[in-house]
Structures are given as structure tokens and as C-alpha cells.
Design an enzyme around this catalytic site. Structure first.
Site, PDB file in Angstrom:
ATOM      1  N   ASP A 144      81.866  20.403  16.882  1.00 37.14           N
ATOM      2  CA  ASP A 144      81.168  21.207  15.819  1.00 37.14           C
ATOM      3  C   ASP A 144      79.895  20.759  15.967  1.00 37.14           C
ATOM      4  O   ASP A 144      79.328  19.587  15.727  1.00 37.14           O
ATOM      5  CB  ASP A 144      81.616  20.963  14.412  1.00 37.14           C
ATOM      6  CG  ASP A 144      81.685  22.112  13.557  1.00 37.14           C
ATOM      7  OD1 ASP A 144      82.602  22.263  12.762  1.00 37.14           O
ATOM      8  OD2 ASP A 144      80.794  22.984  13.741  1.00 37.14           O
ATOM      9  N   ASP A 168      77.454  25.811  14.173  1.00 33.08           N
ATOM     10  CA  ASP A 168      77.604  26.098  12.795  1.00 33.08           C
ATOM     11  C   ASP A 168      76.484  26.848  12.314  1.00 33.08           C
ATOM     12  O   ASP A 168      75.367  26.620  12.757  1.00 33.08           O
ATOM     13  CB  ASP A 168      77.376  24.672  11.983  1.00 33.08           C
ATOM     14  CG  ASP A 168      77.612  24.685  10.553  1.00 33.08           C
ATOM     15  OD1 ASP A 168      78.778  25.067  10.032  1.00 33.08           O
ATOM     16  OD2 ASP A 168      76.762  24.456   9.625  1.00 33.08           O
ATOM     17  N   GLU A 182      79.303  30.449  14.778  1.00 32.72           N
ATOM     18  CA  GLU A 182      79.647  30.904  13.395  1.00 32.72           C
ATOM     19  C   GLU A 182      78.630  31.569  12.813  1.00 32.72           C
ATOM     20  O   GLU A 182      77.376  31.164  12.816  1.00 32.72           O
ATOM     21  CB  GLU A 182      79.990  29.722  12.394  1.00 32.72           C
ATOM     22  CG  GLU A 182      80.551  30.027  11.088  1.00 32.72           C
ATOM     23  CD  GLU A 182      79.932  29.273   9.908  1.00 32.72           C
ATOM     24  OE1 GLU A 182      78.989  28.355   9.806  1.00 32.72           O
ATOM     25  OE2 GLU A 182      80.954  29.040   9.107  1.00 32.72           O
ATOM     26  N   HIS A 200      88.538  25.843   7.485  1.00 29.72           N
ATOM     27  CA  HIS A 200      88.254  24.802   6.615  1.00 29.72           C
ATOM     28  C   HIS A 200      87.527  25.347   5.144  1.00 29.72           C
ATOM     29  O   HIS A 200      87.311  24.413   4.238  1.00 29.72           O
ATOM     30  CB  HIS A 200      87.497  23.625   7.330  1.00 29.72           C
ATOM     31  CG  HIS A 200      86.203  23.905   7.800  1.00 29.72           C
ATOM     32  ND1 HIS A 200      85.952  24.594   8.844  1.00 29.72           N
ATOM     33  CD2 HIS A 200      84.993  23.753   7.214  1.00 29.72           C
ATOM     34  CE1 HIS A 200      84.818  24.775   9.060  1.00 29.72           C
ATOM     35  NE2 HIS A 200      84.077  24.215   8.003  1.00 29.72           N
ATOM     36  N   ASP A 201      86.700  26.314   5.651  1.00 27.67           N
ATOM     37  CA  ASP A 201      85.998  27.009   4.374  1.00 27.67           C
ATOM     38  C   ASP A 201      86.730  27.883   3.624  1.00 27.67           C
ATOM     39  O   ASP A 201      86.131  28.605   2.540  1.00 27.67           O
ATOM     40  CB  ASP A 201      84.654  27.865   5.039  1.00 27.67           C
ATOM     41  CG  ASP A 201      83.766  26.692   5.562  1.00 27.67           C
ATOM     42  OD1 ASP A 201      82.937  27.249   6.554  1.00 27.67           O
ATOM     43  OD2 ASP A 201      83.726  25.500   5.049  1.00 27.67           O
TER      44      ASP A 201
HETATM   45  O1  TEU Z   1      79.702  27.198   6.742  1.00 28.14           O
HETATM   46  C1  TEU Z   1      78.876  28.391   6.748  1.00 28.14           C
HETATM   47  C2  TEU Z   1      78.859  29.091   5.301  1.00 28.14           C
HETATM   48  O2  TEU Z   1      78.248  29.878   5.143  1.00 28.14           O
HETATM   49  C3  TEU Z   1      79.469  28.396   4.012  1.00 28.14           C
HETATM   50  O3  TEU Z   1      78.811  28.659   3.071  1.00 28.14           O
HETATM   51  C4  TEU Z   1      81.036  29.068   4.182  1.00 28.14           C
HETATM   52  O4  TEU Z   1      80.891  30.377   4.825  1.00 28.14           O
HETATM   53  C5  TEU Z   1      81.477  29.388   2.909  1.00 28.14           C
HETATM   54  O5  TEU Z   1      81.574  28.151   2.186  1.00 28.14           O
HETATM   55  C6  TEU Z   1      82.580  30.060   2.587  1.00 28.14           C
HETATM   56  O6  TEU Z   1      82.841  30.623   1.241  1.00 28.14           O
HETATM   57  C7  TEU Z   1      79.487  26.037   7.693  1.00 28.14           C
HETATM   58  C8  TEU Z   1      80.593  25.349   7.712  1.00 28.14           C
HETATM   59  O7  TEU Z   1      81.717  25.728   7.951  1.00 28.14           O
HETATM   60  C9  TEU Z   1      80.859  24.714   5.976  1.00 28.14           C
HETATM   61  O8  TEU Z   1      81.746  23.941   6.115  1.00 28.14           O
HETATM   62  C10 TEU Z   1      79.323  23.969   5.757  1.00 28.14           C
HETATM   63  O9  TEU Z   1      79.577  23.664   4.390  1.00 28.14           O
HETATM   64  C11 TEU Z   1      78.252  24.927   5.936  1.00 28.14           C
HETATM   65  O10 TEU Z   1      78.131  25.643   7.317  1.00 28.14           O
HETATM   66  C12 TEU Z   1      76.931  24.234   5.723  1.00 28.14           C
HETATM   67  O11 TEU Z   1      76.776  23.307   7.249  1.00 28.14           O
END
Ligand code: TEU
Length: 536
Positions: free
Chosen positions: A95, A190, A242, A316-317
């Protein structure tokens, strides 16, 4: 392109397997499970950040890009993992969090100490814009006692990096090359579509604080520079961007091979069809027709070499898809396998999020104290501030929190699901009912193995074009894959009801795959039944 017949498995390292008893998953735990993953048939493992970090955003706040956080292990163990993966035909995707860096990173600390060279690494302005952070509140915070402010689109401890500065770009390209030299062939970038920000950031009254920084044209130039300066030199590189709040047109540009930017993109519109009025922290049933339309649009527009899509239900989000899109209490196995078929037989590169292969579901936490995610805690407080009762606010956190997907991997029925001999950093879910030990020979895991093997055995699945089918059906999501005169019809009943179904004449009696039912009855689909029919 190597990306087309690959399967990528995502591991959230903090929650995979703890071998030291500190309650946190580690690299040795991942190494110990490589045979399990080789048996599943995956080609690459995407690891969420394992670099030194204050862990304010679980590692997406990086304080050293070119080291391993001791809580996950050592660089020697990392190199052993790469070598052990290679023995099993498994490579790794790291990542790369290059839009922002922890305020504990030496770059930000030097900037705070007055070093102008490093102050130019960030967005530091006397006049902040009216932008809001994606984690709530203003996107600006005081820069020390200078009377100026620095930009943080995410947490206040995640300072945005200024990609307009060529010294920033070079420093970040060096980071990618450091890991390439360690034998890493995959990179997940990311929120990479946020790096094209203007040099001087201004409010736009017409936009009421909304994103003025997403998918800016410069993003493509920066990706082409990074491609040329790093992973573009590797024929077997696999990269994914992403893309936060992006568009299909931009995703096509980001992933069109002749543009030399990325191999593919993640976009999330399909995981927002259960948002009321486009707002995440709401409670709303999912809009199946909107979901179908998105899948059909992406599939058809990204056919004919027009870019490449990452296909995924979970990460994971996100709360687990099985909780959001199927009646999992009554049809967990059939629902899980239907969801799997609906993307693994589609056009793109499928991703499997840890635990999805055994049908893990969200935990049934009963207190806000059980949640640790910064975004969820901020959202809970924001809901209370809006006047929600604690009960109503908690109910929304329960269904939407990112912690839903981050609970420890459920290996067996022993204490802590076999994840740790210590106290897990996040409570375990329902491992007595769902775990690898009892489910790796079960229907879901075996169906994933079958889907993976099918993709690898037939270029119709890995490369075939995509065409929508049965668009008007109320409950069926179906598509046709086509390649060199051969056609595959895939039909998925997205409901817990028996639904009418009339098979197209072309495909009569050429069934090749069905999930969990011995066969299918003419003219109807069982609850959550997926069937694939071949016509060649
Ligand atoms: O997530 C990007 C993002 O926009 C996040 O707000 C995510 O889509 C949202 O939490 C969904 O509800 C990336 C990573 O995947 C995330 O884990 C990180 O917290 C974020 O960027 C900041 O690096």
C-alpha cells in the site's frame, strides 16, 4: 497484460494472525498462512500499511515510508515473506500512501522547525479554504504557532503532500523503488486521484466546500511520471489506484494500457448504493437497480481495451458485503457464493478480502466502546451533535463502521479465534460459527477455488468482453462474456425469493457452473442462485 488472469487477496495485517501474543497480527503470521492461500489459488497478496506509524489511522498515517513497524516484525522477516511467497507463486502488493504523511514524519517535523525546504512539501497557507476533512471537521489545522494552516484531507495527523513540488515527487518515486528493490511487484496507491491539487488552494463559493481537488488533470501527468520512474520498468508489475469519488471516464483514462499510468482502478460507487442521499452515515436498504446499472456501465464501457477494473465487494474500509447485500441470516452460504460469482466471472481483476472466502460476517458489537476506527468515532460524535440519540447513532455505526471488516481473521473455535494468544487489538467476531478450520472444506471456500480455477483455465472469463443481459429483471443481475465467438451467460439471483427465469435459446443446456444447488429447474432461479451457461 499479466493483470487479466490474476486473483488478488487482501490481508489487513493487524488482524490476520498474531504470533507474538501482543494482540496484533504480524509478518510471521502471514508467512504461516501462505500454504492456505496457495491452496485457495491466489496470485498476489495486497498488504495494508505495515510501515512505522502512530496508528492514528491504522497505518495510513506513515512516519517512515521505508521501514517495517516493529509491531509487525522486521525487515528480515519481510524479506523472508517475499521469498516464501515466491516459492508458492505468490507475489506481494504494498500500500503506497503518497497523498499524505503522518505529522510525526521527519519531513513534517523539519517543516515545523522552520526548514523552508520541507515546508514546501506541504500545503501551508495563511488563508485556509472552506474544505471539510473526510473524517469530519475542517480540512485545515494551525501550522505550529506561525499563524498559518496546513491541509489535511483526512485526519489532522495526516498532512497532505504537495505533488507540485518535484522534490516531493522524486522522494515518493524513491519510496516505490525502495520496495521494488525488495522484490515487490504490486502497488496499491491510496486516494491517488487527490494528488493533482492546485498550487494555491482557494475556496469556491459555488462548491460549498466540496472536493475541488479530485481527478484534477495533473493527476494523470504525475501517474505517468511515477510509472516511468518506477514500476513501469517491470513487465510483471500490477498497480491499482484507489480513486475517491471518481468517474468512469477518469477510471478509463487511469487504466488504459497505452497511457502508461496504472493497471487498474478501485472505484466505490457500487458500495454507496445503500447510502441515503449519498451520505454514508445513514441507514438505508440498498438500491439493486442502481447497483446493476453501475456494473453494466463499467463492464460495457471498459470493454474493448478501454481500461481495466478492479472487481471487489469488500475491503478494510467497508462493512462486509454479505451483511449489506444478502439475507445472510437465512442464506449466508448461498448469498456469499452468489456475490462471489457475480464478480469472479465478470470482466476485471477480482479481489478477495480476508475472511470473504469463508463467509465471515460483521461482528455484533454491542457498545460504541467496542469500535476503535477514527472515522467511526468521529462519525458517532457528529451524529450526536446533530441530535441523534445515542441508540440511533450507535445503530448507524454498527452497520457502517470500517471496524466491521477489521475484526481478527477467524481461524478456529479456540479463544480469540486462533488469531492471538494475547488480547486482540479489536474484538473477535462469531468465530464459533464461522472459521477456517471448519469452513476451508466448506461450500464457500470450495466455490471460490472453483471460480479461481475457472478464470485461470478460460480466457473467455479473464479477457472476454462484457455485455449486459436481463437488464429489466427486478432481481436478476446477469451479463454475457464474449471472446472469439464463444459466449458465457452468467445469471445471479440477488434475492431471497424464487424468481422466474427464461433461459436465452443460445445457452440451452450448456450449464457449466452453479452455486450450491445440485441443478437448476427450468424457468426459475432459487434464492441467491448463480448459474453460468456456456455457448461455444
Ligand atoms: O480510504 C480513502 C477514503 O476515502 C476513505 O475515506 C474510505 O473510502 C472511507 O473511509 C469509506 O467510508 C483510504 C484508505 O483505504 C483508508 O483506510 C484511509 O483511512 C484513507 O485512505 C486515508 O489514508
Amino acid at each position: 497484460m499479466t493483470v487479466k488472469n490474476k486473483i488478488i487477496y487482501q490481508i489487513y495485517p493487524k488482524s490476520y494472525l498474531d504470533t507474538t501474543g501482543n494482540g496484533i497480527g504480524d509478518i510471521r503470521g502471514i508467512i504461516s498462512k501462505l500454504d492456505y492461500l496457495a491452496d485457495l489459488g491466489i496470485d498476489m497478496i495486497w498488504l495494508n500499511p505495515i510501515y512505522p506509524s502512530p496508528q492514528r489511522d491504522n497505518g495510513y498515517d506513515i512516519s517512515d515510508y521505508v521501514a517495517i513497524d516493529p509491531m509487525f516484525g522486521t525487515m528480515d522477516e519481510f524479506e523472508l515473506m517475499i521469498a516464501e511467497g515466491k516459492k508458492r507463486g505468490i507475489s506481494f502488493m504494498l500500500d503506497m500512501v503518497l497523498n499524505h504523511v503522518s505529522t510525526e514524519h521527519v519531513w513534517f517535523q523539519k517543516a515545523l522547525a522552520g526548514d523552508k525546504y520541507y515546508q514546501d512539501f506541504f500545503f501551508i497557507q495563511e488563508t485556509p479554504t472552506d474544505w471539510v476533512s473526510k473524517f469530519g471537521g475542517s480540512a485545515w489545522a494551525p501550522f505550529g504557532d506561525t499563524g498559518k494552516y496546513y491541509l489535511h484531507l483526512f485526519d489532522v495527523t495526516q498532512a497532505d503532500l504537495n505533488w507540485r513540488n518535484e522534490n516531493v515527487r522524486q522522494a515518493l518515486f524513491d519510496v516505490v523503488n525502495f520496495w521494488r528493490e525488495k522484490g515487490v511487484h504490486g502497488f496499491r496507491f491510496d486516494v491517488i486521484n487527490l494528488i493533482g491539487k492546485d498550487a494555491i488552494l482557494k475556496s469556491n463559493p459555488e462548491n460549498e466546500g466540496k472536493a475541488e481537488y479530485t481527478d484534477k488533470p495533473l493527476t494523470h501527468e504525475y501517474l505517468q511520471m511515477m510509472n516511468q520512474a518506477s514500476f513501469g520498468q517491470d513487465t510483471d508489475a500490477i498497480t491499482v489506484g484507489e480513486m475517491s469519488s471518481t468517474t468512469i471516464d477518469n477510471c478509463i483514462l487511469y487504466s488504459q494500457p497505452n497511457r502508461h499510468e496504472l493497471s487498474m482502478t478501485f472505484n466505490f460507487h457500487h458500495l454507496k448504493v445503500d447510502y441515503a442521499n449519498g451520505q454514508k452515515w445513514t441507514k438505508s436498504p440498498f438500491d439493486f437497480q442502481a447497483l446493476k446499472t453501475l456494473f453494466h456501465t463499467w463492464g460495457e464501457q471498459m470493454s474493448d481495451g478501454n481500461g481495466w477494473n478492479a472487481l471487489f465487494w469488500n475491503n478494510h474500509d467497508q462493512p462486509r458485503a454479505i451483511n449489506r447485500f444478502v439475507d445472510f441470516k437465512n442464506f449466508r452460504i448461498k448469498g456469499a457464493t452468489m456475490l462471489a460469482a457475480s464478480i469472479h466471472l465478470s470482466r476485471g481483476t477480482p479481489y478477495i478480502y480476508m475472511g470473504e472466502e469463508i463467509g465471515m460476517v460483521d461482528p455484533d458489537f454491542q457498545s460504541i466502546a467496542d469500535y476503535v476506527d477514527i472515522e467511526s468515532k468521529n462519525a458517532y460524535q457528529a451524529l450526536l451533535d446533530k441530535g441523534y440519540t445515542a441508540e440511533a447513532a450507535f445503530e448507524i455505526i454498527q452497520i457502517k463502521s470500517r471496524d466491521n471488516a477489521r475484526t481478527p481473521m477467524q481461524w478456529d473455535t479456540t479463544e480469540n479465534a486462533g488469531f492471538s494468544k494475547g488480547t486482540p487489538w479489536l474484538s473477535v467476531g462469531n468465530h464459533k460459527e464461522i472459521n477456517v478450520e471448519q469452513d476451508k472444506d466448506g461450500e464457500i471456500f470450495q466455490f471460490y477455488k472453483k471460480l479461481i480455477a475457472l478464470r485461470k483455465s478460460d480466457t473467455l472469463i479473464s479477457q472476454g468482453n462484457y455485455k449486459a443481459a436481463y437488464q429489466d429483471s427486478e432481481h436478476i443481475y446477469a451479463f454475457i462474456r464474449e471472446d472469439e465467438g464463444r459466449k458465457l451467460l452468467v445469471v445471479n439471483n440477488f434475492s431471497n425469493q424464487v424468481v422466474d427465469f427464461n433461459l436465452m435459446a443460445d445457452f440451452k443446456h450448456h450449464q457449466i457452473l452453479v452455486n450450491n444447488y445440485t441443478d437448476y429447474t427450468e424457468n426459475s432461479l432459487q434464492p441467491y442462485q448463480s448459474i453460468a451457461f456456456l455457448c461455444d
